[in-house]
Motif scaffolding. Sequence first.
Motif, PDB file in Angstrom:
ATOM      1  N   ILE A   1       5.032  -2.010  -8.042  1.00 44.94           N
ATOM      2  CA  ILE A   1       4.221  -2.271  -6.849  1.00 44.94           C
ATOM      3  C   ILE A   1       2.999  -1.368  -6.928  1.00 44.94           C
ATOM      4  N   LEU A   2       1.821  -1.978  -6.838  1.00 42.93           N
ATOM      5  CA  LEU A   2       0.573  -1.221  -6.956  1.00 42.93           C
ATOM      6  C   LEU A   2       0.145  -0.668  -5.608  1.00 42.93           C
ATOM      7  N   PRO A   3      -0.556   0.481  -5.622  1.00 37.48           N
ATOM      8  CA  PRO A   3      -1.189   0.969  -4.384  1.00 37.48           C
ATOM      9  C   PRO A   3      -2.412   0.118  -4.059  1.00 37.48           C
ATOM     10  N   ALA A   4      -2.867   0.217  -2.822  1.00 34.14           N
ATOM     11  CA  ALA A   4      -4.116  -0.449  -2.450  1.00 34.14           C
ATOM     12  C   ALA A   4      -5.273   0.226  -3.171  1.00 34.14           C
ATOM     13  N   PHE A   5      -6.201  -0.587  -3.684  1.00 32.92           N
ATOM     14  CA  PHE A   5      -7.360  -0.053  -4.391  1.00 32.92           C
ATOM     15  C   PHE A   5      -8.557   0.109  -3.456  1.00 32.92           C
ATOM     16  N   GLY A   6      -8.567  -0.633  -2.355  1.00 32.60           N
ATOM     17  CA  GLY A   6      -9.728  -0.634  -1.473  1.00 32.60           C
ATOM     18  C   GLY A   6      -9.806   0.601  -0.587  1.00 32.60           C
ATOM     19  N   ALA A   7     -11.036   0.880  -0.128  1.00 28.73           N
ATOM     20  CA  ALA A   7     -11.245   1.952   0.848  1.00 28.73           C
ATOM     21  C   ALA A   7     -10.762   1.472   2.218  1.00 28.73           C
TER      22      ALA A   7
ATOM     23  N   ILE B   1       4.461   6.938  -8.866  1.00 31.45           N
ATOM     24  CA  ILE B   1       3.397   7.459  -9.727  1.00 31.45           C
ATOM     25  C   ILE B   1       2.182   7.692  -8.834  1.00 31.45           C
ATOM     26  N   LEU B   2       1.941   8.960  -8.553  1.00 30.18           N
ATOM     27  CA  LEU B   2       0.875   9.310  -7.615  1.00 30.18           C
ATOM     28  C   LEU B   2      -0.494   9.133  -8.256  1.00 30.18           C
ATOM     29  N   THR B   3      -1.450   8.679  -7.456  1.00 27.69           N
ATOM     30  CA  THR B   3      -2.831   8.540  -7.926  1.00 27.69           C
ATOM     31  C   THR B   3      -3.633   9.773  -7.500  1.00 27.69           C
ATOM     32  N   GLY B   4      -4.838   9.871  -8.004  1.00 29.28           N
ATOM     33  CA  GLY B   4      -5.683  11.020  -7.691  1.00 29.28           C
ATOM     34  C   GLY B   4      -6.497  11.398  -8.922  1.00 29.28           C
ATOM     35  N   SER B   5      -6.615  12.688  -9.192  1.00 31.04           N
ATOM     36  CA  SER B   5      -7.372  13.100 -10.374  1.00 31.04           C
ATOM     37  C   SER B   5      -6.638  12.750 -11.661  1.00 31.04           C
TER      38      SER B   5
ATOM     39  N   HIS C   1       0.833  -1.211   0.000  1.00 30.20           N
ATOM     40  CA  HIS C   1       0.000   0.000   0.000  1.00 30.20           C
ATOM     41  C   HIS C   1       0.872   1.268   0.000  1.00 30.20           C
ATOM     42  N   PRO C   2       1.798   1.417  -0.936  1.00 30.16           N
ATOM     43  CA  PRO C   2       2.727   2.568  -0.862  1.00 30.16           C
ATOM     44  C   PRO C   2       2.021   3.914  -0.988  1.00 30.16           C
TER      45      PRO C   2
ATOM     46  N   CYS D   1       0.375   5.595  -4.199  1.00 26.84           N
ATOM     47  CA  CYS D   1       1.192   5.673  -5.409  1.00 26.84           C
ATOM     48  C   CYS D   1       1.651   4.292  -5.855  1.00 26.84           C
ATOM     49  N   PHE D   2       1.902   4.186  -7.158  1.00 24.78           N
ATOM     50  CA  PHE D   2       2.638   3.054  -7.706  1.00 24.78           C
ATOM     51  C   PHE D   2       4.125   3.295  -7.431  1.00 24.78           C
ATOM     52  N   LEU D   3       4.891   2.217  -7.280  1.00 21.10           N
ATOM     53  CA  LEU D   3       6.348   2.311  -7.268  1.00 21.10           C
ATOM     54  C   LEU D   3       6.864   1.495  -8.450  1.00 21.10           C
TER      55      LEU D   3
END
Length: 216
Positions: A174-180, A203-207, A153-154, A165-167
Amino acid sequence: MTAHAFTLADAALSALPSGALHWPDRHLLCVSDLHLGKSERLARRGGTLLPPYETRETLSRLDAVIEATQPETVICLGDSFDDLTAAHSLPEAERLWLLRLMAGRNWIWIEGNHDAGPVEIGGSHRAEFTLGPLTFRHIADTAQAAEVSGHFHPKLRLGGQSRPCFLLDAKRLILPAFGAYTGGLRHDDPAFAGLMGPGALAILTGSRAVPCPLPR
């Protein structure tokens, strides 16, 4: 939706702003650490009580990214359920929602440390899965390369905000956690020591998906 396109082991991939991974050439979508049923497990074990809406929130986000990408194959990279009892305790409406998303697709459950065992909900259950040059597993193996994993869960703090974020480096993603309700580990947590090589990106997630050099 602004994704970040990159290659790993010559596979052309896209990191989506939602935290999902898209492999267009293989019509494949990959998500990690859904942790469905987390609030139920915590309540069952006498832990912190959380609003019991995280499974619906996670399924809603998963539904949206499936609608956008129309994958033929979906890989869930482990810890898809917060434990095996949580998998069997999904409310009927949420179980039917998940089954609708799975219908007509090659759905692969990778075993995680929270859900180490098959669940009776269809799809195929694997310890790991190799497709073309890439191997999908729950926890990164430093002895391997060309792998896609989850588990940690990076997160990275940028501009005063901590974001999943992805690493990515030359050997692994390495994928980030998708769950709430899933929390996460800072990018500089000792758990990441030795996992990511020189030149690694977060690689940051968000909009939108935003790549930046991984701070050392």
